[in-house]
Design an enzyme around this catalytic site. Structure first.
Site, mmCIF file in Angstrom:
data_model
loop_
_atom_site.group_PDB
_atom_site.id
_atom_site.type_symbol
_atom_site.label_atom_id
_atom_site.label_comp_id
_atom_site.label_asym_id
_atom_site.label_seq_id
_atom_site.Cartn_x
_atom_site.Cartn_y
_atom_site.Cartn_z
ATOM 1 N N GLN A 74 0.828 -1.212 0.000
ATOM 2 C CA GLN A 74 0.000 0.000 0.000
ATOM 3 C C GLN A 74 0.859 1.258 0.000
ATOM 4 O OE1 GLN A 74 -2.244 0.506 3.639
ATOM 5 N NE2 GLN A 74 -3.759 1.841 2.682
ATOM 6 N N GLY A 75 0.771 2.051 -1.041
ATOM 7 C CA GLY A 75 1.565 3.274 -1.128
ATOM 8 C C GLY A 75 0.722 4.515 -0.914
ATOM 9 N N GLU A 86 -10.232 -1.282 5.219
ATOM 10 C CA GLU A 86 -9.066 -1.589 6.037
ATOM 11 C C GLU A 86 -9.463 -1.595 7.503
ATOM 12 O OE1 GLU A 86 -5.871 1.177 5.388
ATOM 13 O OE2 GLU A 86 -4.528 0.166 6.772
ATOM 14 N N SER A 122 -4.558 6.820 12.570
ATOM 15 C CA SER A 122 -4.289 6.703 14.010
ATOM 16 C C SER A 122 -5.604 6.745 14.792
ATOM 17 C CB SER A 122 -3.394 7.849 14.465
ATOM 18 O OG SER A 122 -4.153 9.041 14.525
ATOM 19 N N ASN A 123 -5.551 6.294 16.036
ATOM 20 C CA ASN A 123 -6.774 6.303 16.838
ATOM 21 C C ASN A 123 -7.277 7.712 17.108
ATOM 22 O OD1 ASN A 123 -6.358 3.586 16.739
ATOM 23 N ND2 ASN A 123 -6.786 3.253 18.921
ATOM 24 N N GLU A 124 -6.353 8.680 17.116
ATOM 25 C CA GLU A 124 -6.812 10.069 17.272
ATOM 26 C C GLU A 124 -7.625 10.462 16.033
ATOM 27 O OE1 GLU A 124 -3.638 9.138 17.875
ATOM 28 O OE2 GLU A 124 -3.575 9.416 20.047
#
Ligand SMILES: Cc1cc2nc3c(=O)[nH]c(=O)nc-3n(C[C@H](O)[C@H](O)[C@H](O)COP(=O)(O)OP(=O)(O)OC[C@H]3O[C@@H](n4cnc5c(N)ncnc54)[C@H](O)[C@@H]3O)c2cc1C
Ligand SMILES: Cc1cc2nc3c(=O)[nH]c(=O)nc-3n(C[C@H](O)[C@H](O)[C@H](O)COP(=O)(O)OP(=O)(O)OC[C@H]3O[C@@H](n4cnc5c(N)ncnc54)[C@H](O)[C@@H]3O)c2cc1C
Lengths: 373, 402
Positions: free
Chosen positions: B126-127, B248, B387-389
């Protein structure tokens, strides 16, 4: 109440801070941990020249007679620099053990050689498969033909990779309590498996099969000295953690100011600001408890000492976890790379938490003191 | 309402278990259960075994060679194979680029790429991320300029991607590239498929904190990419990228893997001792284990609820963010508990083959060999995949309307 350092302590702090700045940059440390031995004799000698080795040794034993606060000053700086030389393993622990557990005659000379940086002595205590057990030792000693020999398996011996002498805790036959022995690392029956630790410090697993050993102090009366030494290690680790956490916090706040996403510094996001504040709270609570632990090492009552030490190790351990994890998180991807110092601080803090009793272990020990009261 | 499996589902689970036991290389299963690193071949061996059976495309429609399983069957498959120690099927081809190709690719692209993803012939990576564009993905700079010459229409790609998971194994990379700087950032992004063997592609390893090579930098220096490798329309890549990201996120919850770690933890906690007793007798540790098991059960039911509700829709909604947050947190808790169980045995860092080479006994329990490294490594789970944030920001905006 007095929270300030003496002039001597302030000078010591200064000298060590300069040592870290001059001789222990991240690049210099990188070279050291990548070397065959994994630590540096040159830096070890420099620490000895500063007087760090002589500091915890009593004046009567040829040292400088420092106390827990002096050790705190040293350890905090070693924590800032993530110093990998085995100061805890080959100075703090053996000095505490020998001072408390060996007779004047037995320790004469040996402490002097530790104080000068000449001799490396390590403490082989943790039995394989016993986690943080302090008293129920599996390692056995027997007495035959006028001499002792030792059989058992010790793991994660700090400085065990390089020490020429080992202090080994073991129980003689069916004794109720532990005894302390001195064993030559190169004696027959001693086999070691040296390795790097997860945080790049060095250690070893060491097995003993009928290894010749010399009893130190009285038979079956070493528990008090062992507890004292392990408490001294916890106090030292608490101070080291403060040094490491304050650096890591500083690095993280700086990153929040400089890393930009969505056209502005990531530190503009309140979620991250509050996280950094919580890290600071952990750090400051821990700093107070590291002081409590440092002072407790002069407390003559072992139960009171134990309570303070465990209290410190609980809060410091929790802080190591939170500050370490969040520093990585707030750095994003770069935080989980080996090339940045953040991960190295995180790993050291994690290992401090797992050394000589984790938070749960010390919380239980503290709790037992409530039952006793 | 019934939250248990019915007879048919139990029979399916049994079938999957028997197949896995008969076809999974036991040495690979041991590595997976121990938490050891897997080689490219370790992943592909299992992939091929499933391919032969017709079980690779678990979430794919039958028209493209998928199994046609419903969400419960897919979940059972994940759970049982994970329990048996099967490697995770690499998501980059199967779960990420394939749904995009199915939804937005043309017939030629579908015919060429999808069968090779199924068979395992093409390993994808994955890019998306770039050094300056992580959370703020839309700011990405890797440039693709369209040109036409004697050999036809093509793009010339220049720039750098980073954090490319297992890019060292990959045959193909799907990339977000900038094809326009006009208007909003999101409106100048295209979705391009690039052959990793193209001249000008360089892969450089990034060593992670557990000292393993898992991610990479991928550099593009005047890489020529045929125009037919463009998915959908030029400058519409952001739409496809977001479609992919939500796929994802449901995959990332990792419920099957977590259940396996829990099982292992039960075993470990009975072996280890605390205060002279098995660790499982220590109420502090046992409570931690109980707590995380309860959370895992809640996550599992929530995952099934979300999947069930999404049957009709094309892509999962913002609820997927909740799964990602909770799933990653649970994974981290479990790896932390495993490290805690090890106690001081968590300290040594022993490379593969090292103590055998020295011909000395390693006294620390080998069961913990990977415990600390895995704990370190799993800090990534709250960072990657958005990220979770960022997940919380998504929920804030799209669910709470704040
Ligand atoms: C028991 C009690 C005693 C009090 N005594 C006194 C007194 O003696 N004298 C006096 O003057 N006042 C007093 N107060 C008032 C008190 O100072 C206010 O309640 C307080 O400042 C919060 O203001 P607020 O209630 O209007 O809530 P708001 O300011 O409306 O806040 C609501 C919520 O939003 C959060 N919030 C608001 N702004 C932000 C921001 N920028 N970032 C993140 N979160 C934010 C708050 O933290 C809170 O959770 C008292 C209050 C209580 C409950
Ligand atoms: C192990 C690993 C594997 C990966 N694999 C891949 C891959 O295969 N392909 C790929 O394309 N990418 C991959 N990634 C990249 C991943 O998606 C990014 O790391 C992630 O998006 C975060 O970006 P960043 O690292 O640049 O951190 P930054 O975006 O710089 O974030 C730093 C910190 O700031 C926080 N932050 C940023 N913006 C905000 C905001 N607005 N509000 C609150 N907090 C904010 C973040 O949450 C984080 O804590 C991988 C990453 C890792 C660690």
């Amino acid at each position: 109440m007095n929270f300030s350092l003496t002039d001597e302590q302030a000078a010591l702090k200064d000298t060590l801070a300069k040592f870290i700045e001059r001789d222990y940059s991240f690049d210099q440390r990188w070279k050291i941990i990548g070397s065959q031995m994994g630590w540096s004799r040159e830096h070890w000698s420099k620490l000895a020249d500063i007087g760090a080795m002589a500091l915890p040794v009593a004046e009567s034993d040829g040292g400088l007679g420092g106390n827990g606060v002096d050790t705190m000053v040293v350890m905090e700086q070693l924590g800032r620099g993530l110093v990998v030389e085995p100061y805890l393993g080959c100075v703090i622990l053996p000095v505490a053990l020998l001072t408390q557990g060996a007779s004047d005659i037995e320790r004469a000379g040996l402490l002097e050689r530790i104080a000068s940086g000449e001799s490396m002595v390590a403490f082989a205590h943790t039995d394989a498969g016993s986690r943080y057990e302090r008293e129920q030792l599996k390692t056995r000693a027997t007495f035959a033909n006028g001499a002792y020999s030792i059989t058992g398996n010790k793991i994660a011996v700090l400085g065990g990779d390089c020490a020429e002498l080992l202090l080994v805790s073991a129980k003689v036959d069916q004794d109720a309590a532990a005894s302390l022995f001195l064993v030559q690392t190169h004696a027959t029956g001693v086999a070691r498996f040296p390795y790097p630790m997860q945080d790049a410090q060095r250690g070893a697993d060491i097995s003993f099969v009928n290894a010749p050993a010399v009893l130190l102090g009285e038979r079956a009366s070493a528990q008090a000295a062992i507890d004292y030494a392990l408490d001294a290690a916890c106090a030292a680790l608490s101070a080291e953690a403060i040094g490491a956490m304050s650096e890591l916090h500083k690095i993280t706040v700086e990153y929040l100011k400089t890393r930009k996403q969505f056209g502005r510094a990531i530190g503009m996001n309140q979620a991250l600001q509050h996280r950094a504040v919580d890290m600071l709270m952990h750090l400051e609570m821990s700093r107070s408890m590291a002081m409590e632990a440092a002072v407790a090492m002069s407390e003559p009552n072992a139960q009171l000492r134990a309570k303070s030490i465990s209290a410190a190790k609980v809060l410091v351990g929790q802080a190591c976890r939170f500050v370490g994890q969040q520093a990585v998180q707030l750095h994003g991807g770069i935080g989980v790379t080996h090339e940045l110092n953040v991960a190295h601080y995180f790993k050291r803090l994690t290992m401090i938490g797992a050394s000589f009793g984790d938070c749960d272990w010390h919380l239980a020990r503290y709790g037992e003191s409530l039952l006793a009261a | 309402m019934d939250l248990r499996y019915n007879d048919e589902q139990r029979a399916f689970a049994q079938e999957v278990r028997e197949f896995t036991r008969a076809n999974l290389d036991p040495s690979v299963a041991k590595k997976v259960l121990d938490g050891a690193r897997l080689s490219r071949e370790d992943y592909l061996g299992w992939h091929r075994a499933l391919y032969k059976k017709g079980w690779v495309g678990a979430g794919w429609p039958t028209a493209f060679g998928g199994t046609g399983w419903n969400s419960t069957q897919q979940h059972i498959f994940d759970e049982v194979t994970a329990d048996e120690g099967a490697p995770q099927l690499m998501p980059f081809g199967l779960r990420m680029v394939a749904p995009v190709i199915m939804a937005f690719g043309n017939k030629a692209q579908q015919d060429y790429y999808l069968p090779k993803i199924l068979s395992g012939e093409h390993w994808w990576c994955q890019g998306y991320s770039e050094p300056g564009s992580g959370s703020d993905l839309a700011s990405l700079k890797t440039k693709a300029e369209r040109a036409t010459d004697a050999d036809g229409a093509h793009y010339i790609v220049n720039g750098q991607k980073t954090w490319t998971t297992l890019g060292q194994h990959a045959d193909w990379i799907f990339c977000l590239v900038r094809t326009s700087t006009d208007g909003r950032q999101q409106e100048g992004i295209s979705f391009l498929l690039i052959d990793m063997k193209s001249p000008g592609v360089t892969v450089r390893p990034i060593i992670m904190l557990d000292q393993e090579h898992e991610v990479n930098e991928v550099w593009f220096d005047n890489v020529r990419v045929p125009a037919e490798n463009l998915i959908g329309e030029e400058n519409k890549g952001w739409t496809y990228a977001k479609f992919l990201l939500s796929h994802e996120r449901t995959g990332i919850a990792g419920v099957g893997r977590c259940k396996r770690i829990v099982k292992r933890l039960h075993h470990v906690a009975k072996q280890a001792t605390a205060h002279g007793q098995p660790l499982i007798e220590d109420v502090r540790f046992r409570d931690r284990l109980a707590q995380v098991e309860i959370e895992l059960r809640a996550l599992e039911i929530t995952l099934l609820r979300v999947l069930d509700a999404e049957r009709e829709k094309r892509a999962p909604g913002p609820e997927a963010s909740l799964l990602k947050i909770k799933g990653s947190e649970i994974q981290q808790t479990l790896t932390e508990l495993t490290m805690m169980a090890a106690g001081p045995a968590a300290l040594p860092y022993v490379r593969e083959g090292e103590h055998e080479a020295q011909d000395v006994a390693w006294l620390s329990d080998e069961a913990y060999r990977y415990a600390t490294g895995t704990y370190f490594n799993f800090r990534k789970t709250t960072i990657y995949g958005g990220s979770n944030e960022i997940q919380r920001n998504i929920v804030t905006q799209l669910v709470l309307g704040l």
